[in-house]
Design a protein around this motif. Structure first.
Motif, PDB file in Angstrom:
ATOM      1  N   ASN A 149      13.526   9.838   1.820  1.00 46.21           N
ATOM      2  CA  ASN A 149      13.522  10.539   2.362  1.00 46.21           C
ATOM      3  C   ASN A 149      14.544  11.856   2.418  1.00 46.21           C
ATOM      4  O   ASN A 149      15.885  10.517   2.246  1.00 46.21           O
ATOM      5  CB  ASN A 149      12.671  10.997   3.557  1.00 46.21           C
ATOM      6  CG  ASN A 149      12.754   9.977   4.860  1.00 46.21           C
ATOM      7  OD1 ASN A 149      13.927   9.888   5.146  1.00 46.21           O
ATOM      8  ND2 ASN A 149      11.929   9.675   5.905  1.00 46.21           N
ATOM      9  N   ASN A 200       0.999  -1.336  -0.109  1.00 43.28           N
ATOM     10  CA  ASN A 200      -0.273   0.100  -0.118  1.00 43.28           C
ATOM     11  C   ASN A 200       0.727   1.417   0.214  1.00 43.28           C
ATOM     12  O   ASN A 200       1.469   1.179   0.887  1.00 43.28           O
ATOM     13  CB  ASN A 200      -0.638   0.332   1.414  1.00 43.28           C
ATOM     14  CG  ASN A 200      -1.965  -0.763   1.186  1.00 43.28           C
ATOM     15  OD1 ASN A 200      -2.353  -1.203  -0.172  1.00 43.28           O
ATOM     16  ND2 ASN A 200      -2.420  -1.748   2.614  1.00 43.28           N
ATOM     17  N   GLN A 201       0.703   2.151  -0.873  1.00 48.17           N
ATOM     18  CA  GLN A 201       1.482   3.316  -1.161  1.00 48.17           C
ATOM     19  C   GLN A 201       0.694   4.200   0.644  1.00 48.17           C
ATOM     20  O   GLN A 201      -0.985   4.150   0.145  1.00 48.17           O
ATOM     21  CB  GLN A 201       1.021   4.523  -2.293  1.00 48.17           C
ATOM     22  CG  GLN A 201       2.112   4.831  -1.958  1.00 48.17           C
ATOM     23  CD  GLN A 201       2.231   5.857  -3.485  1.00 48.17           C
ATOM     24  OE1 GLN A 201       1.409   5.603  -5.009  1.00 48.17           O
ATOM     25  NE2 GLN A 201       2.407   6.893  -3.358  1.00 48.17           N
ATOM     26  N   GLU A 202       1.223   5.338   1.364  1.00 50.20           N
ATOM     27  CA  GLU A 202       0.928   5.918   1.977  1.00 50.20           C
ATOM     28  C   GLU A 202       1.283   7.329   2.315  1.00 50.20           C
ATOM     29  O   GLU A 202       2.169   7.019   2.730  1.00 50.20           O
ATOM     30  CB  GLU A 202       0.946   5.205   3.424  1.00 50.20           C
ATOM     31  CG  GLU A 202      -0.153   3.988   3.437  1.00 50.20           C
ATOM     32  CD  GLU A 202       0.145   3.059   5.099  1.00 50.20           C
ATOM     33  OE1 GLU A 202       1.803   3.502   5.442  1.00 50.20           O
ATOM     34  OE2 GLU A 202      -0.308   2.048   5.294  1.00 50.20           O
ATOM     35  N   GLY A 203       0.976   8.284   1.532  1.00 48.24           N
ATOM     36  CA  GLY A 203       1.704   9.442   1.114  1.00 48.24           C
ATOM     37  C   GLY A 203       2.701   9.665   0.318  1.00 48.24           C
ATOM     38  O   GLY A 203       3.163   8.541  -0.735  1.00 48.24           O
ATOM     39  N   THR A 204       3.742   9.722   0.974  1.00 47.59           N
ATOM     40  CA  THR A 204       5.257   9.308   0.710  1.00 47.59           C
ATOM     41  C   THR A 204       5.565   7.565   0.975  1.00 47.59           C
ATOM     42  O   THR A 204       7.595   7.851   0.647  1.00 47.59           O
ATOM     43  CB  THR A 204       6.142  10.371   0.638  1.00 47.59           C
ATOM     44  OG1 THR A 204       6.405  10.380   2.634  1.00 47.59           O
ATOM     45  CG2 THR A 204       6.071  11.757   0.435  1.00 47.59           C
ATOM     46  N   LYS A 205       5.500   7.058   1.755  1.00 41.54           N
ATOM     47  CA  LYS A 205       5.582   5.774   2.130  1.00 41.54           C
ATOM     48  C   LYS A 205       4.993   4.906   1.011  1.00 41.54           C
ATOM     49  O   LYS A 205       4.100   4.838   1.414  1.00 41.54           O
ATOM     50  CB  LYS A 205       5.247   5.367   3.686  1.00 41.54           C
ATOM     51  CG  LYS A 205       6.170   6.921   4.734  1.00 41.54           C
ATOM     52  CD  LYS A 205       5.501   6.677   5.757  1.00 41.54           C
ATOM     53  CE  LYS A 205       6.216   7.855   6.740  1.00 41.54           C
ATOM     54  NZ  LYS A 205       5.577   7.515   8.160  1.00 41.54           N
ATOM     55  N   GLU A 234      10.439   4.832   3.150  1.00 42.94           N
ATOM     56  CA  GLU A 234      10.235   6.394   2.558  1.00 42.94           C
ATOM     57  C   GLU A 234      11.372   6.769   1.811  1.00 42.94           C
ATOM     58  O   GLU A 234      12.779   6.325   2.719  1.00 42.94           O
ATOM     59  CB  GLU A 234       9.633   6.737   3.878  1.00 42.94           C
ATOM     60  CG  GLU A 234       9.578   7.752   3.210  1.00 42.94           C
ATOM     61  CD  GLU A 234       8.699   9.229   4.416  1.00 42.94           C
ATOM     62  OE1 GLU A 234       8.124  10.272   4.464  1.00 42.94           O
ATOM     63  OE2 GLU A 234       8.968   8.413   5.802  1.00 42.94           O
ATOM     64  N   ARG A 248       3.752   0.976   2.254  1.00 39.53           N
ATOM     65  CA  ARG A 248       4.073  -0.452   3.492  1.00 39.53           C
ATOM     66  C   ARG A 248       3.761  -1.650   2.510  1.00 39.53           C
ATOM     67  O   ARG A 248       2.581  -1.953   2.258  1.00 39.53           O
ATOM     68  CB  ARG A 248       2.679  -0.549   4.288  1.00 39.53           C
ATOM     69  CG  ARG A 248       2.627  -0.958   5.281  1.00 39.53           C
ATOM     70  CD  ARG A 248       1.273  -1.206   6.123  1.00 39.53           C
ATOM     71  NE  ARG A 248       1.430   0.200   7.000  1.00 39.53           N
ATOM     72  CZ  ARG A 248       1.859   0.111   7.667  1.00 39.53           C
ATOM     73  NH1 ARG A 248       1.740  -0.949   8.323  1.00 39.53           N
ATOM     74  NH2 ARG A 248       1.550   1.631   8.789  1.00 39.53           N
TER      75      ARG A 248
END
Length: 171
Positions: free
Chosen positions: A135, A64-69, A133, A71
């Motif tokens: 970053n 699953n994509q969760e914003g810039t992360k 992520e 999972r």
């Protein structure tokens, strides 16, 4: 419950990220492995192209994509484990398109979980949620759910609840 000290994206993983960004390509996370190999803190795991002492390999259960992360979820069971082992290292593999899979990241345990050998009756599982992520910080983060043990009787009770039927023999 296991405690992990770090997750390191490998040099090949960083090259894969650069290729994806430069050429507008998508990274596909392919599978996760567990290993009994304990890499020392002095080992530069970013240079690894493979992990030693691999015990299990499974495909992702969910991504699953969760914003810039992102999972990544994988579930390991002991159904084919003949000898118990400590999960010292977790490896994540990825690729772009039809390219070759590479070792994307390496996670080292501080306090490893043990994957028990199968006893032919009870199924033990270890579920891993790896959150990665891109970053400006070092590495990635891993969260691991405690290993859970599902007995045959508890599974049958849950199935009876769901189906409304009563178990009357062998599965």
């Amino acid at each position: 419950m296991a405690v992990f000290k770090d997750t390191t994206i490998t040099d090949n993983g960083r090259t894969l990220i650069a290729d994806a960004l430069a050429n507008n390509k998508q990274i596909t996370f392919t599978h996760m492995i567990t290993s009994s190999k304990s890499y020392e803190d002095s080992t530069d795991v970013s240079k690894l192209i493979s992990v030693d002492e691999i015990k299990q390999s499974v495909n992702m259960t969910r991504i699953n994509q969760e914003g810039t992360k992102v999972r990544l979820n994988a579930i390991f069971t002991n159904s084919a484990v003949n000898t118990s082992y400590k999960i010292q290292t977790i490896g994540l593999y990825a690729k772009i398109g039809t390219g070759n899979e590479i070792l994307y990241s390496v996670t080292r345990a501080k306090e490893p979980d043990t994957m028990p050998a199968t006893n032919g009756i009870n199924l033990a599982t270890v579920e891993i949620d790896l959150i990665t992520e891109i970053n400006n910080s070092n590495g990635a983060t891993i969260l691991m759910n405690p290993s859970s043990l599902v007995t045959t009787s508890s599974l049958i009770m849950e199935l009876e609840k769901i189906t409304g039927l009563e178990f009357g023999g062998n599965i």
